[in-house]
Design a protein around this motif. Structure first.
Motif: not given
Lengths: 233, 365
Positions: B214, B216-218
């Motif tokens: 989350f 890291w914006g995956y």
């Protein structure tokens, strides 16, 4: 809009922090942010016009926040779980220089848009910030690691500085590049071109002769406009 | 007497001319012996200024740029741009066009996963699956070619529907190909899945926790491998596109490379299932919306009808205007959430078009 008093909202926050099973309400985020005094304007119209696929329980809206408060707003969203599981999808910037011919007040030169996704409730929240050129906006890299490169990208393409970013370098443009290519006053061709020099036998940058000054063309069509039918919610 | 000597870490330049970097990625690695301590990636070597170019093109002209962003998931990107325009303008799409979009989106997913899996296998030492998969990819690109005339950059999905209808022989061939393809996935799976060397190099490598993912914006497979149930095909954003088909989504447990490998294999099976479903339920009818203010009229109408001729001229010369506002639309591309942020300003060109690149988020880690 529904009007609730402060005590009611504070109760909501308390309950929210105790147990996370409270159902999600479209106005909750807005009210809580409003209460804390962070949210200056709710862009309701944009939301209503653009979102045809809003189903119940989903929040798809955009709000406007003061540039000084952006860090605290995001902190509120993440730490209090108002917005559920917060996932930073994107940060993007718009240069408003030629939005309506030329912008008179350069206080709103740039609009920064933070796009958040809440996986649990399947809702999206856009936070907009308007500010002038040269304003130092606070970085949110300490809250979201994904903001690191996004902020570098915006720094590179728009020349916006982020206070508290530890590694603010150019990311996408070439080594030694000058200027901010996505600003509206940057020409499409750029100022330099890469060329092979036959006599000196090397590849190097040369200046481009720009034939005319930067101009804004009005492309608005006088042709009859599209009739919009499906924007009712 | 003991003498202490300060040992400095070694700085190593990797790429951009390294074969594994494909000329687009440069890493400055700080190594301590054989262990990489730090990596600084320079990713701008392939930046082509697409967003700036889009600001200077009318919406229809901007569409082919989306094919060229990631040349292994072409149609997914076209579809996102087209659908974002459709959402803003509120156009409804004929049922047949929706089904064909799903078919080609899933074909694209297979195209992408075949490349992802087998080049990965090639990098860790297995050559054979790569050759097998490229044979299948060739067939898929033939379908692309038959439907649009181009093997890669299709420009087939337009705002309002599809460029033209597919003929039934193509659909029949896709249906036949599916039956063979499932056995091919099975072969590919058989070679790799229990392979000791392959497992040694994948299991517990690149482990990612849900919280980290989350942060890291995956999105997409990378997020799902950590055990989070999130797929844009299931959620409201794409309700009208996928609601007819039973989409099953594989979810990982450990969040390592091996999980992601298994999930991609499973997703290919699921894609086959969805395509078969979509083809079986394919309705008859139009593939283009009939809104003449946005969609170029068919050529036969232009010969007979003055109004159609004017519309054609106006749409081809100056395009259509979109009123002022901003919107974000995202779609489950093979690699994750591919999104388009459109800021419009009462003109026939996007005022600002931000493209959420998936790999931008994944490379960071």
């Amino acid at each position: 809009m529904i009007i609730l008093n402060k005590d009611h909202i504070l109760n909501i926050i308390k309950k929210k922090s105790e147990n996370q099973l409270i159902t999600f309400n479209k106005y909750k985020v807005l009210f809580i942010l409003d209460l804390i005094g962070l949210c200056s304007d709710v862009v309701e119209s944009v939301d209503l016009q653009f979102d045809t696929a809003v189903t119940e329980g989903n929040l798809n809206c955009s709000i406007v926040v003061n540039p000084a408060d952006i860090f605290y707003t995001v902190l509120m969203l993440t730490s209090t779980n108002i917005f559920g599981e917060c996932n930073l999808i994107a940060i993007t910037c718009t240069d408003n220089l030629v939005q309506d011919k030329f912008v008179k007040d350069l206080d709103k030169r740039f609009t920064l848009t933070y796009i958040f996704l809440d996986v649990k409730n399947n809702s999206r929240l856009n936070i907009n910030v308007n500010f002038s050129e040269g304003y130092m906006i606070q970085s949110i890299t300490s809250l979201f690691k994904s903001a690191n490169w996004l902020e570098r990208e915006i720094f590179d393409l728009f020349g916006i500085f982020f206070a508290g970013h530890k590694d603010l370098r150019r990311i996408l443009t070439d080594y030694g590049f000058q200027g901010n290519p996505l600003k509206k006053d940057f020409p499409l061709t750029g100022y330099l071109e890469l060329r092979y020099d036959e006599y000196k036998k090397y590849v190097g940058y040369k200046n481009i002769d720009l034939m005319q000054e930067f101009r804004v063309f009005n492309t608005e069509s006088p042709w009859e406009k599209l009739e919009i039918v499906s924007f009712t919610l | 007497m003991l003498k202490f000597k300060e040992v400095k870490n070694f700085l190593l330049n990797f790429g951009p001319q390294h074969p594994a970097a494909h000329g687009v990625l440069r890493l400055i690695l700080e190594t301590d012996g054989e262990v990489i301590k730090k990596a600084d990636s320079h990713i701008g070597l392939l930046h082509r200024g697409t967003e700036k170019l889009l600001e200077n093109k009318i919406y229809t002209q901007g569409l082919p740029y989306f094919d060229r962003l990631d040349y292994v998931s072409m149609m997914a990107q076209e579809l996102t741009f087209s659908m974002s325009i459709e959402k803003v303008l509120g156009i409804t799409i004929p049922k047949r066009a929706l089904h064909l979009r799903v078919v080609f989106l899933e074909l694209t997913r297979i195209l992408n996963h075949l490349l992802a899996l087998t080049t990965h296998a090639l990098d860790v030492g297995a050559m054979t699956p790569f050759l097998w998969a490229f044979e299948e990819r060739e067939k898929l690109m033939e379908f692309y070619e038959r439907v649009s005339g181009a093997r890669l950059h299709a420009n087939f999905i337009r705002p309002g529907g599809l460029a033209w209808d597919c003929n039934s022989s193509l659909l029949y061939d896709i249906f036949n190909w599916l039956n063979n393809f499932e056995t091919h996935i099975f072969e590919l799976e058989n070679v790799l899945i229990h392979n000791r060397i392959f497992k040694q190099r994948l299991v517990n490598i690149g482990v990612m926790s849900a919280f980290k993912a989350f942060n890291w914006g995956y999105t997409g497979v990378m997020l799902r491998s950590t055990g989070i149930k999130w797929d844009l095909r299931k959620t409201g954003f794409l309700n009208d596109l996928y609601k007819d088909f039973l989409v099953k989504i594989p979810i990982g447990l450990r969040g390592d490379c091996y999980d992601r490998f298994l999930m991609r294999i499973q997703e290919m099976y699921e894609s086959c299932f969805i395509i078969r479903n979509a083809l079986e339920l394919l309705p008859e009818g139009n593939v283009m919306s009939t809104n003449s203010k946005i969609i170029v009229p068919p050529r036969r109408n232009m010969r007979m009808d003055m109004e159609a001729l004017i519309h054609h001229f106006k749409l081809c010369s100056e395009g259509y205007d979109i009123f002022k506002g901003q919107s974000y639309f995202a779609l489950e591309a093979p690699k994750g959430e591919f999104g388009v942020f459109l800021a419009t300003s009462n003109s026939n060109k996007p005022y600002r078009c931000y493209i959420r690149a998936l790999v931008f988020f994944i490379y960071k880690v």
